[in-house]
Structures are given as C-alpha cells and as structure tokens.
Design a protein around this motif. Structure first.
Motif, PDB file in Angstrom:
ATOM      1  N   GLN A 179       0.845  -1.184   0.000  1.00  0.00           N
ATOM      2  CA  GLN A 179       0.000   0.000   0.000  1.00  0.00           C
ATOM      3  C   GLN A 179       0.892   1.250   0.000  1.00  0.00           C
ATOM      4  OE1 GLN A 179      -3.089  -0.224  -0.513  1.00  0.00           O
ATOM      5  NE2 GLN A 179      -3.867  -2.132   0.356  1.00  0.00           N
ATOM      6  N   GLU A 180       0.355   2.341  -0.525  1.00  0.00           N
ATOM      7  CA  GLU A 180       1.133   3.582  -0.637  1.00  0.00           C
ATOM      8  C   GLU A 180       1.675   4.053   0.718  1.00  0.00           C
ATOM      9  OE1 GLU A 180       3.160   6.596  -1.992  1.00  0.00           O
ATOM     10  OE2 GLU A 180       2.029   5.348  -3.409  1.00  0.00           O
ATOM     11  N   ASP A 181       0.887   3.864   1.784  1.00  0.00           N
ATOM     12  CA  ASP A 181       1.295   4.378   3.093  1.00  0.00           C
ATOM     13  C   ASP A 181       2.002   3.335   3.956  1.00  0.00           C
ATOM     14  OD1 ASP A 181      -0.814   2.708   3.552  1.00  0.00           O
ATOM     15  OD2 ASP A 181      -1.956   4.108   4.806  1.00  0.00           O
TER      16      ASP A 181
ATOM     17  N   ASP B 127       4.260   1.325   6.276  1.00  0.00           N
ATOM     18  CA  ASP B 127       5.258   1.628   7.294  1.00  0.00           C
ATOM     19  C   ASP B 127       5.999   0.318   7.573  1.00  0.00           C
ATOM     20  OD1 ASP B 127       6.473   1.721   9.932  1.00  0.00           O
ATOM     21  OD2 ASP B 127       5.405   3.604  10.239  1.00  0.00           O
TER      22      ASP B 127
END
Length: 592
Positions: free
Chosen positions: A382-384, A386
């Motif tokens: 996913q783009e975010d 972590d």
C-alpha cells in the motif's frame, strides 16, 4: 527382499515399464520421447551383456537402493554360474565425522530450508589413501566395483550408470529408505532434503557430467524389481536427436496445505485419493526427468543430461550466460477450492549469490491460466506502508498467533484469465484462492521467504517455516501504490496481426531476464526461435500440432513443451475448434 511399498512413501504411481497414457486425448501425465534405439527391460538382459567382462564399474546418483540392485544382479549372475566379487565404493569414503566437518558451513545449522551450495567435487568425499586399496582377485570371474562414485576407482572396464528421478528420491527419503552421501545417519526429512539440494546434488551433477561421454550402459533404477536400460552410445544419440524436435519433460505433482482441485479434476491418471494437488513441476529442470520410449519400454533420466550433452544446442544464445543451468521454469500453483499462498518474497540477486551460492535469483510471474470470479492476487505494498509497523505485525502473528489484517499493508488485485502479474525479486506477493496459476519464472525454486501464512499448520500438523528476517533483507518497499499496477501487472501489446490471429508481447519487469509472447490464432502460425530455447504452453484451446522438419508432435491444453534453440523454426497448427492461445517464454536478447 525389499518391496517397492516399503522403500517409497507416496500414493503417486511408479513410471510403468511401458506407456499406458499416450493415447489419452487430454493432458498426458507421462509424456515420452520416442527413440529409434532399444530400451531393454530386466536385470537378466543387462547381465547377458556383461558375461564376457572381467571388471565392471557400476556408478550412480544418490538415492539408489544399492543393495537391492546388487542382489538382483547377483541372482542373475548365479543363473549363469558366474563367480562375482563385489567391491563397495562406500568403503573408501571419508568417515561421516570428516564429511560432516567438511560441509558444516553449507548446512546452516538446523535451518529447515536454507543452506549454501557446496562448490567442491565428489572426490572430496573419498579418502585418497583408501581408493587405491580396491584391488581385484585374479581367481574371480568378474569383479564389480559399485556405489555412488564407483568410477573414481579408475578401474578398467565398462561403466554402468544408475539414475533415479528426483521425485523418487524424495519418496524414498520420506520412507527413510535412503541416506545422504557419506552419511550413516538418516536425517529428518527437511534436513535430508536441504543436504541433497545444497551438497549432494551439486557434486553428483558434476560427476554425472564427467561420466556422460564414458557411460556404456544407462539404467533407470526407480523400479527396484525390474530396471530398464540403454546402451551408452544409443542414449547419447537419443539426446542428440532431442535437440532437433519439440519434447516435454515428465511432470510430477505434490499436495500442499493451500492446494486445490483444478488439476485433480482435469488431468486424467492422477490418483484421486490425494488430498489435493498444490503444485505440478511442469518444467523445473533440476528436478524433472525426461522419459525415453524405445520398443515400447520406458526409461527415465534426469533432464540435465541434455545440458551436459550440449547446452548450446539446447539454450543457443543463452548458453554463454547460463551454461548447464536451464534458465526458465514452468510450474502450476493450484488453489481452486484451496487457500491463499503465504505472503512472501524472493531474494535479490546479490543476496542469493552471497548467502545461498546460486548464480541467479528467483524472479517470477503469475500467468492466470484459469480462475473463479472471486480470485485475487496479493501484490506490492500500500502507498502508506510503514516497514516497522508491518514487521511488528508479522512478528505478532508469528509469535502470538495474532491474525494479520494483510490488506492494510499489501495490495490485492482481481485475477482474470490470461493476466500476467510480475513478481521480480523482493516483491511482496501471494496467489489467492481459486486461481490456477502458471508460474513462469527463473529456475531457482526453493528460495521463498514466507512472512505470513494465515496462522496455518502444514499437512503434517507442523508450523511452516517463517523467514521474516530474510524477507526484510530483500523487500522492495518502493514497490507500492501506483507503481504496482503500472509496473507489476503486464500490459500486453499487439506486435502484429493477420487474418484470424495476432501476436502479443506480454512485457515483463526490467529485473526479469526472460520475456513472454502470446500467439492467438485460428489456424496456423510459424515461429522462429532466433537462436533461443522456447518454453511453450497452450493456455487456451484444445490441441495443437507442432511441425519441425518432417516431424509432427501433438500437444494438449496445459501441457508444457520445449523447442530447443537448435530448431530454427516451428509451425504450430490449431487442431481444435476454438481459437488457440500459445504462450512462449524465452531469454531476452539483451540478457544473453
């Protein structure tokens, strides 16, 4: 006397003495290559060829049941009143303690999967002072030195080589009927396979390559009660003829915790009592055999004999880079009515070279041969994402059994028939359930770093190995967001069109050294190899006829076949009523 039931643990049938599948008008689980030379059956016929000899060398691959073979041969010699003296080459091995010390760095302790390839030779396992002590007695009619490495004795006389398929080695391993090279201890299965892969097979392959030009008789030893065999020159001539025609390797099939029923329902001849079929090793050349058929008898040998014989005729332009390592593999991953594969990635090139001793890495693609409407593929982050949070969630799942909300971290895409998902090294990925995946990949095949396995146990009720640290040393966290649909899902391009057909290019990632074409046609096409080995599969349609010169071969839907680089062109004719889709994979020109 051992029975075949006690020495192999599987419900998969042995290769029959003669073909019983070739007439089926569907996927053939025992493909054969016809040779004009004789394939003989039985111990007695082999013994008759040896009656005039004074010394004989019987060498062979690891996993041969040597004492069963020796007793069967001795029984036949007794029938001819031939006095035979047997010399076991194992008596010249170094002690198990010396060998264990020699290979300890290659086994990585008790790691259940990963070691590092041993780079030495078979003679490293033998005591150089003991080998010359093997001497013959002039009062005996026939002296036979036998066992894995027997040719290192340097005795005069004909060489017999016993080959045994890799799947049969694993069935024998599971039955505890064999041990590793130079080991008196029968290890636990994962440790035995790890030692086979990283130690035994590399040195035995080198030895096999040296012996190929010297072999007087090649024997298929997998049926302990009735062998098949060929004369060495006939065998080598058959290998040479294989470079001029299409052929198939012999696939083999395995169950798995996520396995499905697509193959079970469609491939006639597969035992239905198996719980499922997760994999088919369609063309994983380090583990596949080729089956030769001569005068109605079948003889299986390892695929790598072809590369040892002439890697240039097989690989063409790619031989300079890959040598005796076949670069591309095809295999099936069947999750129909099954489950998701583990969330995983594969090592980067420098990592696999440094840590495991491989020369190139496990870059993959998923070609969706078939799927249900609810089928998905997990691919990219996913783009975010972590990375630290993701790692902690993985550790919580592994250590505390906390279910992972995987879609918080990893993207999920709908699967459609004929999609090609691109999985270069370091890419997080998994096939979801209800997919029939044709995995088109580079050949290394055990280097999967599982990060999350849905809290499952394996078919034996044990936890499957999780490799979070290995994975985090290799993951590409930049493969995320919009990068994934733009760069990790192939966008087919029309290269050319003609009435009733077209050729499509299915671009792969820059990390992939191979490319994929798809021919879609009603009638007939001509394909030029341009000095490359082509690996092909009919992924839509019923049957195709492949013409090379005056030869004509027939291949069914979902069968993998090869066109060696020595073949300049081949004609493919659609024999079915529907349009044919033929997938063709080969090494990129720029990567040779």
């Amino acid at each position: 006397m051992e029975s075949i039931q006690t020495v192999r643990k599987t419900i998969q049938p042995l290769l029959p003495i003669s073909s019983s599948y070739s007439s089926l008008p569907s996927y053939n689980i025992v493909p054969t290559f016809s040779t004009q030379y004789a394939v003989q059956a039985g111990y007695d016929s082999l013994v008759q060829s040896l009656l005039s000899e004074k010394t004989v060398i019987i060498d062979g691959f690891g996993g041969v049941l040597w004492e069963s073979f020796r007793m069967n041969l001795q029984r036949c010699f007794d029938g001819y009143s031939k006095k035979v003296s047997w010399y076991d080459i194992d008596s010249s091995l170094k002690s198990p303690e010396e060998i264990n010390s020699m290979i300890v760095a290659n086994l990585n302790g008790n790691d259940p999967v990963f070691g590092k390839k041993y780079t030495g030779n078979l003679n490293d396992f033998f005591d150089k002072e003991k080998l010359p002590l093997l001497t013959s007695d002039d009062n005996i009619d026939l002296h036979i030195v036998y066992g894995t490495g027997a040719a290192l004795s340097n005795w005069p006389g004909p060489i017999i080589y016993l080959d045994v398929p890799k799947n049969e080695i694993q069935y024998r391993m599971r039955a505890k009927s064999i041990a590793n090279l130079g080991s008196e201890e029968i290890l636990e299965n994962t440790q035995m396979y790890k030692r086979f892969y990283f130690v035994d097979w590399p040195v035995l392959n080198k030895h096999k390559e040296v012996l190929l030009s010297k072999i007087n008789y090649i024997v298929d030893e997998q049926r302990i009660d009735e062998i098949t065999w060929m004369k060495g020159d006939d065998f080598r001539n058959t290998l040479d003829s294989m470079f001029e025609q299409p052929f198939r390797a012999k696939p083999w099939f395995e169950a798995g915790i996520w396995g499905g029923n697509w193959m079970k329902e469609r491939f006639k001849g597969l035992p239905q009592q198996e719980i499922n079929y997760a994999w088919s090793f369609e063309l994983i050349t380090p583990e596949n055999g080729i089956v030769l058929e001569g005068n109605h008898h079948l003889l299986e040998v390892s695929f790598d004999f072809l590369l040892f014989r002439n890697n240039y005729k097989m690989l063409g332009k790619a031989a300079g880079r890959f040598g005796n390592e076949f670069p591309i593999r095809f295999d099936f991953l069947d999750t129909y009515d099954g489950g998701n594969l583990s969330i995983q990635c594969h090592p980067r090139t420098n990592y696999i070279q440094e840590h495991f001793g491989e020369t190139f890495t496990q870059d993959e693609t998923y070609y969706i041969l078939d799927c249900e409407p609810d089928a998905d593929v997990y691919l990219g982050f996913q783009e975010d994402i972590d990375a630290n949070e993701f790692k902690q969630a993985l550790l919580d799942a592994q250590k505390n059994g906390v279910e992972l909300p995987i879609e918080k971290y990893v993207q999920k895409y709908k699967a459609h028939k004929h999609d090609l998902f691109l999985i270069p090294n370091g890419t997080v990925h998994a096939s979801g359930k209800n997919n029939m995946v044709l995995e088109i990949s580079s050949t290394p095949y055990i280097f999967t770093f599982k990060m999350y396995d849905w809290l499952r146990l394996d078919l034996n009720g044990n936890p499957r190995p999780i490799n979070i640290e290995h994975a985090f040393n290799n993951l590409h966290f930049e493969y995320k967001g919009d990068y994934v649909p733009e760069n990790l899902i192939s966008h087919p391009k029309v290269i050319r069109e003609w009435p009733g057909g077209r050729m499509m290019k299915l671009p792969t990632h820059p990390e992939h050294f191979y490319t994929v074409d798809r021919y879609e046609f009603d009638h007939e096409i001509i394909i030029y190899t341009n000095g490359q080995c082509h690996i092909c599969m009919l992924v839509e349609g019923e049957t195709v006829e492949v013409k090379v010169g005056t030869g004509n071969s027939v291949f069914q839907y979902a069968e993998t076949f090869l066109i060696p680089a020595a073949v300049e062109q081949y004609t493919v004719r659609n024999s079915g009523a529907k349009k044919a889709f033929l997938v063709v994979a080969y090494v990129k020109e720029t990567c040779c």
